[in-house]
Design a protein around this motif. Structure first.
Motif, PDB file in Angstrom:
ATOM      1  N   ARG A 100       0.828  -1.207   0.000  1.00  0.00           N
ATOM      2  CA  ARG A 100       0.000   0.000   0.000  1.00  0.00           C
ATOM      3  C   ARG A 100       0.865   1.259   0.000  1.00  0.00           C
ATOM      4  NH1 ARG A 100      -5.086   1.823   3.874  1.00  0.00           N
ATOM      5  NH2 ARG A 100      -5.254   3.928   2.989  1.00  0.00           N
ATOM      6  N   ASP A 110       0.853   4.134  -2.888  1.00  0.00           N
ATOM      7  CA  ASP A 110       0.629   5.549  -2.550  1.00  0.00           C
ATOM      8  C   ASP A 110       1.754   6.410  -3.121  1.00  0.00           C
ATOM      9  OD1 ASP A 110      -1.794   5.404  -1.202  1.00  0.00           O
ATOM     10  OD2 ASP A 110      -0.861   5.015   0.739  1.00  0.00           O
ATOM     11  N   ARG A 163      -8.782  -3.207  -1.947  1.00  0.00           N
ATOM     12  CA  ARG A 163      -9.080  -3.282  -0.515  1.00  0.00           C
ATOM     13  C   ARG A 163      -8.488  -2.103   0.253  1.00  0.00           C
ATOM     14  NH1 ARG A 163      -7.013  -6.497   2.462  1.00  0.00           N
ATOM     15  NH2 ARG A 163      -8.699  -6.988   3.886  1.00  0.00           N
ATOM     16  N   ASP A 164      -7.262  -1.694  -0.094  1.00  0.00           N
ATOM     17  CA  ASP A 164      -6.564  -0.693   0.707  1.00  0.00           C
ATOM     18  C   ASP A 164      -6.715   0.731   0.171  1.00  0.00           C
ATOM     19  OD1 ASP A 164      -5.704  -2.780   2.283  1.00  0.00           O
ATOM     20  OD2 ASP A 164      -3.765  -2.968   1.286  1.00  0.00           O
ATOM     21  N   THR A 200      -4.419  -4.953  -3.094  1.00  0.00           N
ATOM     22  CA  THR A 200      -3.956  -3.724  -2.460  1.00  0.00           C
ATOM     23  C   THR A 200      -4.718  -2.519  -2.999  1.00  0.00           C
ATOM     24  OG1 THR A 200      -1.752  -4.708  -2.233  1.00  0.00           O
ATOM     25  CG2 THR A 200      -1.929  -2.338  -1.920  1.00  0.00           C
TER      26      THR A 200
END
Length: 413
Positions: free
Chosen positions: A203, A207, A235-236, A232
């Motif tokens: 994650r 980002d 869900r994240d 990732t």
């Protein structure tokens, strides 16, 4: 190479004598393990014969021989054991861990001339990249590779990048490769301004990648595990599954249209883990019917349909920490490699632990490193004859190190 058969997993008992593990072995299947090691492709992560005269597996003195060789080598050798290794190998490891932790552990032991990596090929490559030039990294069996890493060959990835250029989207793309990839793929990401990630920091890596491009325009080319990338992102990061497309290297333009590539936020390589990819949503539903109040704990390399129905999802280290802190008497169905699940069950008899699938699937290449191979490599080193040294090409190592250093610069690493 064989699997152990003790019949199908039955319902876990409601009670048992204190200190007695409730773990029951999954049933083996004829196709559970792939027979590898017959080819001679040194560019492959697997399928390379291991030279040398190995001691026979039935030798009753193997354990004593291993201890003797370790004693003779002393601190001059540092043995790393990945969590998915057999117990007979883990018994001789100085440290255990996941792939990146072990590579960093090796880098922190400059006094050890020999790094014996009981894992798979890409892990030994990472150790060679991160350790000092005077250190030699040894892989006890050259056929211990990774089928996932093999799913992304450098030639294929470079052709895919050319396709992204042709589609007019490459300037918006940041490549990220999972640690489970060859040094050549890590170098590719380094050359193209990308980074490496683990299952623990995927994650954070995503980002970072999206911050490198103007808001709303950035795309990530994620290699080689489509499931970790999708899980990732969805869900994240809150993306839609429709924001993800799968690039198939065996089809022109990856089997995608220019419009699909332009609309996508995640361009996922068509790769997967042969172990974690076996788990299904039906496995989750079955264990919930079979085991009252079970907690389903899976690795993010599992399919989206599995992680979306699990109670907890996390890296190998996360799985271990979760089980270590679980309340006594709680029930857990774990979706990861069987050697680790078995070891956790043995270490925590106060828990009710079962394997998520009812049939066994070891990591077949990881399991190529057994006690005979370890003894052979240790005795060879003790005799002054280093074997199976893993050496990464300097140019490849440079750019792979650029990508790894970028990962190390990410927050939380």
């Amino acid at each position: 190479m064989t699997t152990r058969t003790e019949g199908p997993v039955e319902s876990l008992p409601e009670s048992r004598p204190s200190g007695v593990s409730s773990f029951a072995e999954p049933a083996s299947s004829p196709t559970a393990l792939l027979l590898l090691g017959q080819a001679q492709d040194l560019g492959s992560e697997r399928g390379v014969e291991c030279p040398g005269d190995l001691p026979v597996a039935s030798d009753p003195d193997l354990v004593a021989r291993a201890h003797a060789a370790r004693q003779k080598l002393g601190s001059n050798a540092f043995v790393l054991g990945h969590h998915y290794q057999r117990d007979e190998v883990i018994d001789f490891a100085d440290v255990t861990g996941d792939s990146f932790k072990l590579a960093r552990d090796a880098a922190n032991r400059p006094d050890a001339e020999f790094i014996v990596f009981c894992g798979v090929h890409f892990m030994a490559e990472s150790a060679d990249i991160l350790t000092a030039s005077h250190q030699q990294v040894v892989l006890p069996d050259l056929a211990a590779g990774c089928s996932m890493a093999d799913m992304a060959a450098i030639g294929q990835v470079e052709e895919a990048w050319d396709a992204l250029v042709e589609a007019g989207v490459a300037e918006d793309v940041v490549p990220i490769t999972y640690m489970n990839s060859s040094a050549a793929i890590k170098a590719f990401t380094g050359r193209h301004g990308g980074t490496v990630c683990t299952s623990s920091n995927a994650r954070v890596a995503l980002d970072w990648a999206f911050e490198q491009r103007p808001a709303g325009r950035g795309k990530v080319f994620f290699l080689p595990d489509q499931h970790l990338g999708r899980n990732t992102a969805v869900r994240d990061l809150g993306f839609s599954p429709d924001d993800c497309v799968v690039y198939n290297p065996h089809k022109p333009m990856g089997g995608l249209t220019v419009e699909q590539l332009k609309n996508a936020r995640m361009i996922l390589w068509r790769g997967h883990c042969s172990v974690h990819g076996r788990f299904t949503a039906d496995n989750v539903a079955t264990v919930r019917r079979r085991v009252p109040d079970v907690n389903v704990l899976v690795h993010p390399e599992c399919k989206y349909e599995v992680v979306s129905q699990a109670d907890q999802v996390g890296s190998t280290e996360y799985i271990i920490r979760t089980i270590e802190s679980a309340p006594a008497g709680s029930a857990w169905a774990i979706g990861t490699e069987l050697n680790l699940v078995r070891r956790l069950a043995k270490a925590h008899p106060e828990l009710k632990i079962s394997y998520l699938d009812r049939t066994v699937c070891f990591c077949s290449t990881m399991n190529r490193i057994d006690l005979p191979h370890l003894v052979w490599s240790l005795e060879s080193l003790a005799a002054g004859r280093p074997v199976n040294r893993i050496v990464v090409d300097p140019e490849v190592a440079h750019w792979a190190r650029v990508a790894l250093d970028q990962m190390l610069a990410l927050p939380g690493i």
